[in-house]
Design a protein around this motif. Structure first.
Motif, PDB file in Angstrom:
ATOM      1  N   PHE A   1     -16.499   4.629 -29.001  1.00  0.00           N
ATOM      2  CA  PHE A   1     -16.859   3.304 -28.499  1.00  0.00           C
ATOM      3  C   PHE A   1     -15.669   2.381 -28.731  1.00  0.00           C
ATOM      4  CE2 PHE A   1     -20.972   5.194 -29.440  1.00  0.00           C
ATOM      5  CZ  PHE A   1     -21.704   4.869 -28.307  1.00  0.00           C
ATOM      6  N   ARG A   2     -15.073   1.944 -27.659  1.00  0.00           N
ATOM      7  CA  ARG A   2     -13.936   1.036 -27.773  1.00  0.00           C
ATOM      8  C   ARG A   2     -14.412  -0.412 -27.686  1.00  0.00           C
ATOM      9  NH1 ARG A   2      -8.958   3.219 -27.401  1.00  0.00           N
ATOM     10  NH2 ARG A   2      -8.821   5.434 -26.812  1.00  0.00           N
ATOM     11  N   PRO A   3     -13.759  -1.297 -28.430  1.00  0.00           N
ATOM     12  CA  PRO A   3     -14.122  -2.713 -28.309  1.00  0.00           C
ATOM     13  C   PRO A   3     -13.817  -3.212 -26.907  1.00  0.00           C
ATOM     14  CG  PRO A   3     -12.108  -2.453 -29.598  1.00  0.00           C
ATOM     15  CD  PRO A   3     -12.688  -1.078 -29.410  1.00  0.00           C
ATOM     16  N   PRO A   4     -14.601  -4.145 -26.394  1.00  0.00           N
ATOM     17  CA  PRO A   4     -14.378  -4.619 -25.014  1.00  0.00           C
ATOM     18  C   PRO A   4     -13.000  -5.231 -24.851  1.00  0.00           C
ATOM     19  CG  PRO A   4     -15.891  -6.060 -26.195  1.00  0.00           C
ATOM     20  CD  PRO A   4     -15.700  -4.858 -27.056  1.00  0.00           C
ATOM     21  N   ASN A   5     -12.351  -4.847 -23.767  1.00  0.00           N
ATOM     22  CA  ASN A   5     -11.015  -5.358 -23.447  1.00  0.00           C
ATOM     23  C   ASN A   5     -11.039  -5.874 -22.011  1.00  0.00           C
ATOM     24  OD1 ASN A   5      -8.351  -5.951 -23.153  1.00  0.00           O
ATOM     25  ND2 ASN A   5      -7.588  -3.879 -23.516  1.00  0.00           N
ATOM     26  N   TYR A   6     -10.970  -7.188 -21.878  1.00  0.00           N
ATOM     27  CA  TYR A   6     -11.074  -7.814 -20.567  1.00  0.00           C
ATOM     28  C   TYR A   6      -9.715  -8.144 -19.962  1.00  0.00           C
ATOM     29  CZ  TYR A   6     -15.855  -8.438 -22.235  1.00  0.00           C
ATOM     30  OH  TYR A   6     -17.120  -8.220 -22.731  1.00  0.00           O
ATOM     31  N   SER A   7      -8.634  -7.684 -20.582  1.00  0.00           N
ATOM     32  CA  SER A   7      -7.311  -8.010 -20.069  1.00  0.00           C
ATOM     33  C   SER A   7      -7.102  -7.405 -18.676  1.00  0.00           C
ATOM     34  CB  SER A   7      -6.233  -7.514 -21.032  1.00  0.00           C
ATOM     35  OG  SER A   7      -6.337  -6.115 -21.221  1.00  0.00           O
ATOM     36  N   GLY A   8      -7.585  -6.156 -18.474  1.00  0.00           N
ATOM     37  CA  GLY A   8      -7.430  -5.534 -17.160  1.00  0.00           C
ATOM     38  C   GLY A   8      -8.221  -6.262 -16.087  1.00  0.00           C
ATOM     39  N   THR A   9      -9.450  -6.694 -16.424  1.00  0.00           N
ATOM     40  CA  THR A   9     -10.268  -7.430 -15.456  1.00  0.00           C
ATOM     41  C   THR A   9      -9.632  -8.771 -15.115  1.00  0.00           C
ATOM     42  OG1 THR A   9     -12.240  -6.368 -16.371  1.00  0.00           O
ATOM     43  CG2 THR A   9     -12.576  -8.320 -15.016  1.00  0.00           C
ATOM     44  N   ILE A  10      -9.112  -9.450 -16.142  1.00  0.00           N
ATOM     45  CA  ILE A  10      -8.471 -10.744 -15.908  1.00  0.00           C
ATOM     46  C   ILE A  10      -7.215 -10.590 -15.056  1.00  0.00           C
ATOM     47  CG2 ILE A  10      -7.315 -12.679 -17.042  1.00  0.00           C
ATOM     48  CD1 ILE A  10      -9.222 -12.304 -19.392  1.00  0.00           C
ATOM     49  N   ALA A  11      -6.425  -9.545 -15.353  1.00  0.00           N
ATOM     50  CA  ALA A  11      -5.205  -9.312 -14.568  1.00  0.00           C
ATOM     51  C   ALA A  11      -5.547  -9.001 -13.109  1.00  0.00           C
ATOM     52  CB  ALA A  11      -4.407  -8.172 -15.180  1.00  0.00           C
ATOM     53  N   LEU A  12      -6.601  -8.204 -12.890  1.00  0.00           N
ATOM     54  CA  LEU A  12      -7.003  -7.893 -11.521  1.00  0.00           C
ATOM     55  C   LEU A  12      -7.488  -9.144 -10.791  1.00  0.00           C
ATOM     56  CD1 LEU A  12      -7.548  -5.804  -9.309  1.00  0.00           C
ATOM     57  CD2 LEU A  12      -9.795  -5.404 -10.329  1.00  0.00           C
ATOM     58  N   ALA A  13      -8.255  -9.989 -11.490  1.00  0.00           N
ATOM     59  CA  ALA A  13      -8.745 -11.225 -10.870  1.00  0.00           C
ATOM     60  C   ALA A  13      -7.583 -12.150 -10.512  1.00  0.00           C
ATOM     61  CB  ALA A  13      -9.724 -11.928 -11.804  1.00  0.00           C
ATOM     62  N   LEU A  14      -6.585 -12.239 -11.405  1.00  0.00           N
ATOM     63  CA  LEU A  14      -5.420 -13.072 -11.113  1.00  0.00           C
ATOM     64  C   LEU A  14      -4.638 -12.525  -9.927  1.00  0.00           C
ATOM     65  CD1 LEU A  14      -4.129 -13.856 -14.727  1.00  0.00           C
ATOM     66  CD2 LEU A  14      -5.298 -15.412 -13.159  1.00  0.00           C
ATOM     67  N   LEU A  15      -4.514 -11.194  -9.848  1.00  0.00           N
ATOM     68  CA  LEU A  15      -3.788 -10.593  -8.732  1.00  0.00           C
ATOM     69  C   LEU A  15      -4.498 -10.860  -7.411  1.00  0.00           C
ATOM     70  CD1 LEU A  15      -1.507  -8.799  -7.681  1.00  0.00           C
ATOM     71  CD2 LEU A  15      -2.937  -6.800  -8.174  1.00  0.00           C
ATOM     72  N   VAL A  16      -5.826 -10.686  -7.410  1.00  0.00           N
ATOM     73  CA  VAL A  16      -6.588 -10.944  -6.192  1.00  0.00           C
ATOM     74  C   VAL A  16      -6.493 -12.411  -5.795  1.00  0.00           C
ATOM     75  CG1 VAL A  16      -8.911 -10.969  -5.201  1.00  0.00           C
ATOM     76  CG2 VAL A  16      -8.155  -9.016  -6.573  1.00  0.00           C
ATOM     77  N   SER A  17      -6.550 -13.301  -6.785  1.00  0.00           N
ATOM     78  CA  SER A  17      -6.435 -14.732  -6.498  1.00  0.00           C
ATOM     79  C   SER A  17      -5.063 -15.073  -5.936  1.00  0.00           C
ATOM     80  CB  SER A  17      -6.698 -15.543  -7.771  1.00  0.00           C
ATOM     81  OG  SER A  17      -7.989 -15.272  -8.283  1.00  0.00           O
ATOM     82  N   LEU A  18      -4.021 -14.444  -6.503  1.00  0.00           N
ATOM     83  CA  LEU A  18      -2.662 -14.703  -6.026  1.00  0.00           C
ATOM     84  C   LEU A  18      -2.483 -14.226  -4.595  1.00  0.00           C
ATOM     85  CD1 LEU A  18       0.229 -15.640  -6.659  1.00  0.00           C
ATOM     86  CD2 LEU A  18       0.695 -13.338  -7.536  1.00  0.00           C
ATOM     87  N   VAL A  19      -2.957 -13.005  -4.304  1.00  0.00           N
ATOM     88  CA  VAL A  19      -2.830 -12.482  -2.945  1.00  0.00           C
ATOM     89  C   VAL A  19      -3.651 -13.318  -1.973  1.00  0.00           C
ATOM     90  CG1 VAL A  19      -3.296 -10.489  -1.466  1.00  0.00           C
ATOM     91  CG2 VAL A  19      -2.321 -10.146  -3.747  1.00  0.00           C
ATOM     92  N   GLY A  20      -4.876 -13.692  -2.379  1.00  0.00           N
ATOM     93  CA  GLY A  20      -5.710 -14.523  -1.518  1.00  0.00           C
ATOM     94  C   GLY A  20      -5.104 -15.882  -1.253  1.00  0.00           C
ATOM     95  N   GLY A  21      -4.523 -16.480  -2.302  1.00  0.00           N
ATOM     96  CA  GLY A  21      -3.870 -17.777  -2.113  1.00  0.00           C
ATOM     97  C   GLY A  21      -2.664 -17.684  -1.201  1.00  0.00           C
ATOM     98  N   LEU A  22      -1.882 -16.594  -1.348  1.00  0.00           N
ATOM     99  CA  LEU A  22      -0.716 -16.410  -0.481  1.00  0.00           C
ATOM    100  C   LEU A  22      -1.133 -16.245   0.983  1.00  0.00           C
ATOM    101  CD1 LEU A  22       2.338 -15.973  -0.178  1.00  0.00           C
ATOM    102  CD2 LEU A  22       1.972 -13.548  -0.660  1.00  0.00           C
TER     103      LEU A  22
END
Length: 282
Positions: A146-167
């Motif tokens: 059981f690994r502790p929750p790590n939301y860094s990957g989800t946050i990075a993906l959300a930022l990438l999608v937001s960046l591409v969408g904004g562009l």
């Protein structure tokens, strides 16, 4: 005496999932009989002056595995996780003729450790899931990691999608760049370089970046076995593949461009050919 040893190990485990041991504790609770429990020992060198980055990475995975066992419903007094640091138990390292760290060993409840009781870190890596499989094979104890929750990957993906969408929104009136063949070719090459260099293997196995010999301090970036690799080795392969590809591109441009080779394109073609020659011979 056995009851006292088990009670003491259980008390230490209630305080922390990984029990720290020096030479005396190791000889009394791990080596000396009687003992009806198995012990997993990580021999490491975590002190800052040792500069063992691999030891710190392996320790993080080891802590995840030990916590998964400590807080699982199957936890019992049949298996304990311990650690021996070189600066706290150098005599243990000498007793076992151990000259590298980190090293994982299983000390069974009965008998002496066999060759398979030493975890093949160089070939398999030190991911918690791989350690759990090895422990299950040696002790029949199944540990669900059981690994502790790590939301860094989800946050990075959300930022990438937001960046591409904004562009795309800002360029909504001019989307010709989407049909740019060069851009798509570069993106495809990046994926190909990552996969052919072994990045997926690194993600699955979790190997160390490099290996530092604790005796002479020499750092190895190329693994000595054909069944494993370091992260640095995959980076070297990636750069070599990129250099060969760049040489092929330069050769193609020089051959298809206008003008005679003795002109401005001549040095470019010669440079690309010489680069390819060096890489292939290397």
């Amino acid at each position: 005496m056995l009851v006292e040893k088990v009670d003491q190990m259980m008390e230490w485990s209630s305080r922390r999932s990984v029990i720290r041991m020096n030479g005396d504790k190791f000889r009394r609770f791990v080596k000396a009989p009687p003992r009806n429990y198995s012990v997993i020992v990580m021999f490491t060198a975590l002190q800052p002056q040792r500069q063992c980055s691999v030891c710190r990475q392996a320790n993080e995975e080891y802590q995840v595995l030990a916590n998964s066992w400590r807080y699982s419903s199957a936890f019992s007094n049949k298996l304990f996780f311990t650690v021996v640091d070189y600066d706290e138990g150098a005599d243990v390292f000498q007793q076992l003729n151990m000259n590298s760290a980190p090293t994982f060993m299983h000390f069974p409840a009965k008998g002496k450790p066999k060759r398979a009781d030493t975890f093949d870190l160089q070939r398999i890596g030190f991911a918690s899931e791989q350690l759990a499989k090895w422990i299950a094979d040696r002790t029949d104890v199944q540990i669900r990691v059981f690994r502790p929750p790590n939301y860094s990957g989800t946050i990075a993906l959300a930022l990438l999608v937001s960046l591409v969408g904004g562009l795309l929104y800002l360029r909504r009136n001019n989307l010709e760049f989407i049909y740019n063949k060069t851009g798509w070719a570069m993106a495809a090459l990046c994926v190909v370089f990552a996969m052919t260099s072994g990045q997926m293997w690194n993600h699955i196995r979790g190997p160390p970046y490099a290996h530092k010999n604790p005796q002479n301090g020499q750092v190895s970036y190329i693994h000595g076995s054909s069944q494993a690799q370091f992260v640095a080795e995959s980076h070297i392969i990636l750069l070599l593949n990129a250099a060969i590809t760049m040489g092929m591109v330069l050769l193609n441009e020089a051959a298809t461009s206008k003008g005679d080779l003795p002109g401005p394109q001549g040095p470019k073609c010669c440079t690309a050919a010489f680069l390819l020659y060096l890489l292939v011979n290397w």
